[in-house]
Every structure is written in C-alpha cells, then in structure tokens.
Design a protein around this motif. Structure first.
Motif, PDB file in Angstrom:
ATOM      1  N   ILE A 115     -38.607 -13.676 -44.295  1.00 28.57           N
ATOM      2  CA  ILE A 115     -38.773 -13.795 -45.745  1.00 28.57           C
ATOM      3  C   ILE A 115     -38.896 -12.411 -46.374  1.00 28.57           C
ATOM      4  CG2 ILE A 115     -40.358 -14.715 -47.534  1.00 28.57           C
ATOM      5  CD1 ILE A 115     -40.881 -16.943 -45.430  1.00 28.57           C
ATOM      6  N   LEU A 116     -38.309 -12.291 -47.549  1.00 29.33           N
ATOM      7  CA  LEU A 116     -38.430 -11.045 -48.319  1.00 29.33           C
ATOM      8  C   LEU A 116     -38.890 -11.409 -49.721  1.00 29.33           C
ATOM      9  CD1 LEU A 116     -37.782  -7.957 -48.874  1.00 29.33           C
ATOM     10  CD2 LEU A 116     -35.489  -8.739 -49.553  1.00 29.33           C
ATOM     11  N   GLU A 117     -39.911 -10.686 -50.202  1.00 21.78           N
ATOM     12  CA  GLU A 117     -40.392 -10.889 -51.577  1.00 21.78           C
ATOM     13  C   GLU A 117     -40.259  -9.577 -52.342  1.00 21.78           C
ATOM     14  OE1 GLU A 117     -44.413 -12.650 -53.713  1.00 21.78           O
ATOM     15  OE2 GLU A 117     -44.682 -11.206 -52.117  1.00 21.78           O
ATOM     16  N   LEU A 118     -39.618  -9.627 -53.491  1.00 22.61           N
ATOM     17  CA  LEU A 118     -39.557  -8.444 -54.361  1.00 22.61           C
ATOM     18  C   LEU A 118     -40.621  -8.622 -55.434  1.00 22.61           C
ATOM     19  CD1 LEU A 118     -36.781  -8.044 -52.965  1.00 22.61           C
ATOM     20  CD2 LEU A 118     -35.888  -7.293 -55.147  1.00 22.61           C
ATOM     21  N   GLY A 119     -41.696  -7.847 -55.352  1.00 28.28           N
ATOM     22  CA  GLY A 119     -42.801  -7.967 -56.301  1.00 28.28           C
ATOM     23  C   GLY A 119     -43.967  -8.718 -55.675  1.00 28.28           C
ATOM     24  N   THR A 120     -44.830  -7.979 -54.953  1.00 29.73           N
ATOM     25  CA  THR A 120     -45.954  -8.614 -54.234  1.00 29.73           C
ATOM     26  C   THR A 120     -47.038  -9.069 -55.192  1.00 29.73           C
ATOM     27  OG1 THR A 120     -45.587  -6.847 -52.608  1.00 29.73           O
ATOM     28  CG2 THR A 120     -47.517  -8.237 -52.279  1.00 29.73           C
ATOM     29  N   ILE A 138     -42.681 -11.560 -42.827  1.00 29.20           N
ATOM     30  CA  ILE A 138     -42.525 -11.424 -44.279  1.00 29.20           C
ATOM     31  C   ILE A 138     -42.525  -9.943 -44.658  1.00 29.20           C
ATOM     32  CG2 ILE A 138     -43.497 -11.960 -46.562  1.00 29.20           C
ATOM     33  CD1 ILE A 138     -44.814 -14.403 -45.374  1.00 29.20           C
ATOM     34  N   ASP A 139     -41.450  -9.513 -45.318  1.00 31.84           N
ATOM     35  CA  ASP A 139     -41.440  -8.187 -45.959  1.00 31.84           C
ATOM     36  C   ASP A 139     -41.712  -8.409 -47.435  1.00 31.84           C
ATOM     37  OD1 ASP A 139     -40.709  -6.358 -43.854  1.00 31.84           O
ATOM     38  OD2 ASP A 139     -38.676  -7.206 -43.921  1.00 31.84           O
ATOM     39  N   THR A 140     -42.618  -7.614 -48.004  1.00 31.71           N
ATOM     40  CA  THR A 140     -42.854  -7.730 -49.441  1.00 31.71           C
ATOM     41  C   THR A 140     -42.963  -6.325 -50.032  1.00 31.71           C
ATOM     42  OG1 THR A 140     -44.271  -8.713 -51.149  1.00 31.71           O
ATOM     43  CG2 THR A 140     -45.374  -8.059 -49.130  1.00 31.71           C
ATOM     44  N   ILE A 141     -42.434  -6.153 -51.238  1.00 28.85           N
ATOM     45  CA  ILE A 141     -42.339  -4.809 -51.826  1.00 28.85           C
ATOM     46  C   ILE A 141     -43.102  -4.768 -53.148  1.00 28.85           C
ATOM     47  CG2 ILE A 141     -40.768  -3.002 -52.653  1.00 28.85           C
ATOM     48  CD1 ILE A 141     -38.567  -4.201 -50.951  1.00 28.85           C
ATOM     49  N   GLU A 142     -43.928  -3.748 -53.302  1.00 27.81           N
ATOM     50  CA  GLU A 142     -44.684  -3.587 -54.555  1.00 27.81           C
ATOM     51  C   GLU A 142     -44.685  -2.110 -54.962  1.00 27.81           C
ATOM     52  OE1 GLU A 142     -46.191  -5.647 -56.923  1.00 27.81           O
ATOM     53  OE2 GLU A 142     -46.434  -3.679 -57.827  1.00 27.81           O
ATOM     54  N   GLY A 143     -44.390  -1.887 -56.241  1.00 30.62           N
ATOM     55  CA  GLY A 143     -44.271  -0.510 -56.727  1.00 30.62           C
ATOM     56  C   GLY A 143     -45.528   0.057 -57.363  1.00 30.62           C
ATOM     57  N   ALA A 144     -46.532  -0.780 -57.631  1.00 30.14           N
ATOM     58  CA  ALA A 144     -47.765  -0.276 -58.255  1.00 30.14           C
ATOM     59  C   ALA A 144     -48.843  -0.166 -57.181  1.00 30.14           C
ATOM     60  CB  ALA A 144     -48.203  -1.222 -59.370  1.00 30.14           C
ATOM     61  N   LYS A 145     -49.232   1.068 -56.855  1.00 26.97           N
ATOM     62  CA  LYS A 145     -50.133   1.265 -55.708  1.00 26.97           C
ATOM     63  C   LYS A 145     -51.462   0.520 -55.845  1.00 26.97           C
ATOM     64  CE  LYS A 145     -52.026   4.634 -52.544  1.00 26.97           C
ATOM     65  NZ  LYS A 145     -53.116   3.732 -52.278  1.00 26.97           N
ATOM     66  N   PRO A 146     -52.143   0.615 -57.013  1.00 23.99           N
ATOM     67  CA  PRO A 146     -53.432  -0.093 -57.102  1.00 23.99           C
ATOM     68  C   PRO A 146     -53.290  -1.602 -56.919  1.00 23.99           C
ATOM     69  CG  PRO A 146     -53.096   1.355 -58.992  1.00 23.99           C
ATOM     70  CD  PRO A 146     -51.801   1.329 -58.254  1.00 23.99           C
ATOM     71  N   ASN A 161     -51.568 -11.548 -40.592  1.00 21.15           N
ATOM     72  CA  ASN A 161     -51.041 -10.439 -39.778  1.00 21.15           C
ATOM     73  C   ASN A 161     -49.531 -10.342 -39.754  1.00 21.15           C
ATOM     74  OD1 ASN A 161     -53.695  -9.826 -38.857  1.00 21.15           O
ATOM     75  ND2 ASN A 161     -53.541 -11.688 -37.617  1.00 21.15           N
ATOM     76  N   ASN A 162     -48.855 -11.261 -40.449  1.00 22.03           N
ATOM     77  CA  ASN A 162     -47.389 -11.270 -40.341  1.00 22.03           C
ATOM     78  C   ASN A 162     -46.704 -10.820 -41.627  1.00 22.03           C
ATOM     79  OD1 ASN A 162     -48.406 -13.577 -41.523  1.00 22.03           O
ATOM     80  ND2 ASN A 162     -46.894 -14.959 -40.655  1.00 22.03           N
ATOM     81  N   ILE A 163     -47.433 -10.064 -42.484  1.00 20.88           N
ATOM     82  CA  ILE A 163     -46.829  -9.562 -43.718  1.00 20.88           C
ATOM     83  C   ILE A 163     -46.712  -8.051 -43.627  1.00 20.88           C
ATOM     84  CG2 ILE A 163     -47.082  -9.342 -46.218  1.00 20.88           C
ATOM     85  CD1 ILE A 163     -48.645 -11.904 -46.257  1.00 20.88           C
ATOM     86  N   PHE A 164     -45.544  -7.542 -43.948  1.00 19.23           N
ATOM     87  CA  PHE A 164     -45.312  -6.099 -43.959  1.00 19.23           C
ATOM     88  C   PHE A 164     -45.143  -5.687 -45.415  1.00 19.23           C
ATOM     89  CE2 PHE A 164     -44.380  -7.940 -40.010  1.00 19.23           C
ATOM     90  CZ  PHE A 164     -44.871  -7.037 -39.073  1.00 19.23           C
ATOM     91  N   LEU A 165     -46.172  -5.017 -45.936  1.00 21.55           N
ATOM     92  CA  LEU A 165     -46.170  -4.636 -47.352  1.00 21.55           C
ATOM     93  C   LEU A 165     -45.574  -3.233 -47.475  1.00 21.55           C
ATOM     94  CD1 LEU A 165     -46.931  -4.789 -50.331  1.00 21.55           C
ATOM     95  CD2 LEU A 165     -49.297  -4.432 -49.707  1.00 21.55           C
ATOM     96  N   HIS A 166     -44.494  -3.109 -48.223  1.00 20.51           N
ATOM     97  CA  HIS A 166     -43.815  -1.826 -48.412  1.00 20.51           C
ATOM     98  C   HIS A 166     -44.116  -1.346 -49.828  1.00 20.51           C
ATOM     99  CE1 HIS A 166     -41.382  -2.793 -44.797  1.00 20.51           C
ATOM    100  NE2 HIS A 166     -41.462  -4.016 -45.275  1.00 20.51           N
ATOM    101  N   GLU A 167     -44.750  -0.183 -49.919  1.00 17.36           N
ATOM    102  CA  GLU A 167     -45.087   0.344 -51.247  1.00 17.36           C
ATOM    103  C   GLU A 167     -43.973   1.228 -51.756  1.00 17.36           C
ATOM    104  OE1 GLU A 167     -49.701   0.884 -50.393  1.00 17.36           O
ATOM    105  OE2 GLU A 167     -48.849   2.374 -51.775  1.00 17.36           O
ATOM    106  N   ASP A 189     -38.880 -11.524 -57.693  1.00 18.29           N
ATOM    107  CA  ASP A 189     -39.894 -11.752 -58.735  1.00 18.29           C
ATOM    108  C   ASP A 189     -40.482 -10.416 -59.183  1.00 18.29           C
ATOM    109  OD1 ASP A 189     -41.698 -12.921 -60.414  1.00 18.29           O
ATOM    110  OD2 ASP A 189     -43.114 -13.479 -58.850  1.00 18.29           O
ATOM    111  N   GLY A 190     -39.581  -9.493 -59.529  1.00 19.93           N
ATOM    112  CA  GLY A 190     -40.087  -8.170 -59.919  1.00 19.93           C
ATOM    113  C   GLY A 190     -39.601  -7.782 -61.283  1.00 19.93           C
ATOM    114  N   ASN A 191     -38.555  -7.002 -61.277  1.00 24.35           N
ATOM    115  CA  ASN A 191     -37.998  -6.484 -62.520  1.00 24.35           C
ATOM    116  C   ASN A 191     -37.312  -7.611 -63.301  1.00 24.35           C
ATOM    117  OD1 ASN A 191     -36.277  -5.102 -64.346  1.00 24.35           O
ATOM    118  ND2 ASN A 191     -36.560  -3.271 -63.105  1.00 24.35           N
TER     119      ASN A 191
END
Ligand SMILES: C[S@@+](CC[C@H](N)C(=O)[O-])C[C@H]1O[C@@H](n2cnc3c(N)ncnc32)[C@H](O)[C@@H]1O
Length: 265
Positions: A115-120, A138-146, A161-167, A189-191
């Motif tokens: 699974i890939l999520e754009l916008g964690t 699960i790969d998930t991507i989030e651009g706002a660090k806080p 334990n199975n989510i890989f959060l990419h900042e 679910d991002g831009n």
C-alpha cells in the motif's frame, strides 16, 4: 468549489447514484455486497481509534510550511506558513472514520499486500490500514515534519511496525519511494490541485498491480479536482470507477469493462 455548486453536484449525484440493486457488473455487485456495505469489527482498531479521539482534543499548535500550497516566484516556490492546532488538523485534514473502515475492509476483502499513501497527516488511516493485516507493507509520505512526527508517535504508541513513513515533498521523493515497487492499493490524499492529481495518477498507474485500486480523495474539492476525476475515468488503463461522492475508487483489471458507477455509501 462554491457551496451552491457542491449542493447541485450532490443532488445530481444522489439522483443518479444506486445501491447494489441496479448494478449489473458482478464484480461491483459483489464488492458492494461483501465489502462496501459490510459492518467492521472495530475491536482490533480500538487503541488507534482511542488515539484518534485524543488527537481531536489536542490543542497544541504546529507550525510549518504547507506542502500542499505554493506560489511560484522567479526561481523559488514559496510555501505558505501555517499555524494550526492538532485538533483542527484532526477535524479538517484527517479522513472520515467510515472511509478509514472501508479501506481496512478492502485490504482484507481483496487481500492487498502493498500500500502507498500520499499524505499521511496524523497517521490514523495508515495505522488502521496496517491492522487489517500485520504482514502488509505500507509506504506513506508526508511533507510537513511536525505532522509526520505526530504520526510517528501514533505508530509507536499503537505498536504498528509495518508502516514506512517517508518525510518529504511528493515532487521530491515520490520517484525514489516507488522505484521498483508495485502496489495493490494507492491512496492519493495530498495535494488537492487537479493538474497535480493527474500528474501523480499518471505516474502511479505504472506502479499499480493490475488487480489493484487507486483511491482518489476529495474528487469534488474544486472544479479542477472534478475535471481531473473525469480525466481519470478516461485513462487508457482505467476500467471500473466507483464514485462515492467524496472519493473515487479506480480499478484496473482488464477483464472488467469500462464503466463508472455512482454508489451510495
Ligand atoms: C488530507 S491530509 C491527508 C489525510 C490522511 N491521508 C488521512 O487519511 O487521514 C493531506 C496531507 O498531505 C500533506 N501534503 C500535501 N501536499 C503535499 C506534498 N506536495 N508533499 C508532501 N506532503 C503533502 C499535507 O501536509 C497533509 O498532511
């Protein structure tokens, strides 16, 4: 999207939408009957849903440059600075519970593994998806660090334990994250700009399993998002699309005939 346009859209959608009755595609009928309209046993999600409630009461303020907005100057993209409470993000940015539970059921029904999520955002949806099957990736991507930091905390506090959060920003890191990967479920679910959505959609169709789904959120967020949704329906790889008014599901199995279904949910 103006309120009056949205109301007109909704009335139109309501008029044309169906339940499982009147759906002739066996694939869509079965999906509605056995997944979309099924109840979810939320016991495995109790801890995460409890954290979700806490987040919606958390008044702490986060400050960051909004990765979704930007105005181009000569050489630069200036991101808008925002200050927002966690509770406000939980109210306006987090996915509705009924859709989170639907994604959870879909992962189990179709046996999706990657699974890939754009916008964690705050991470609640990803955490719930991960509970559908602890063996999935699960790969998930989030651009706002806080915001990403809050999601990381949630994952730690709920033993996920199975989510890989990419900042990072989609435009900068997406290609690297998806390189050599094929996903069963992609959730965009991002831009919320239509042209960006189309760009991500075209890129991601090269990384979707033919039996997989791309979920596009907020298809009626703006005129450009709605236009992009109509374009997506015409994409050469698209087969079945299901319009749930707020979001759309795109299936690619080439044994299915091309058709759009407006389904009440
Ligand atoms: C609507 S929220 C996501 C909600 C989440 N998927 C859920 O189901 O609750 C969108 C998130 O995408 C992030 N985002 C928007 N544009 C981005 C971009 N270009 N790069 C990285 N992150 C972005 C925002 O910071 C925000 O947290």
């Amino acid at each position: 999207m103006s309120f009056s346009f949205l109301v007109r859209e909704y009335i139109n959608w309501l008029y044309h939408s169906k339940t499982r009755h009147g759906v002739h595609s066996p694939f869509v009928y079965r999906f509605i009957d056995e997944c979309l309209y099924k109840k979810t046993d939320t016991k495995p999600l109790a801890g995460i849903l409890e954290q979700r409630k806490k987040l919606s009461k958390d008044k702490s303020i986060l400050k960051y440059k909004d990765p979704g907005a930007g105005s181009k100057t000569k050489n630069n993209i200036h991101k808008k600075s925002i200050e927002v409470s966690v509770s406000r993000l939980a109210r306006y940015s987090m996915q509705e519970k009924r859709f989170i539970l639907l994604f959870y059921r879909m992962i189990q029904y179709f046996n999706y593994q990657t699974i890939l999520e754009l916008g964690t955002s705050l991470g609640v949806t990803a955490a719930c998806m991960s509970r559908a099957n602890p063996a999935i990736h699960i790969d998930t991507i989030e651009g706002a660090k806080p915001v990403a930091d809050i999601a990381k905390n949630l994952f730690n506090n709920t033993d996920v334990n199975n989510i890989f959060l990419h900042e990072g920003f989609f435009d900068e890191i997406l290609t690297g994250v998806i390189q050599n990967k094929v996903y069963d479920m992609i959730y965009i679910d991002g831009n919320h700009k239509g042209e960006k959505l189309l760009h991500y959609f075209h890129t991601l169709t090269k990384h979707i399993n033919p039996n997989g789904v791309i979920i596009v959120d907020d298809i009626r967020w703006s005129a450009s998002m709605l236009k992009a949704w109509y374009e997506i329906q015409k994409h050469q790889k698209t087969r079945v699309t299901i319009d749930l008014f707020k979001l759309g599901l795109v299936f690619f199995d080439d044994r299915l005939s091309r058709e759009n279904f407006l389904i009440r949910f």
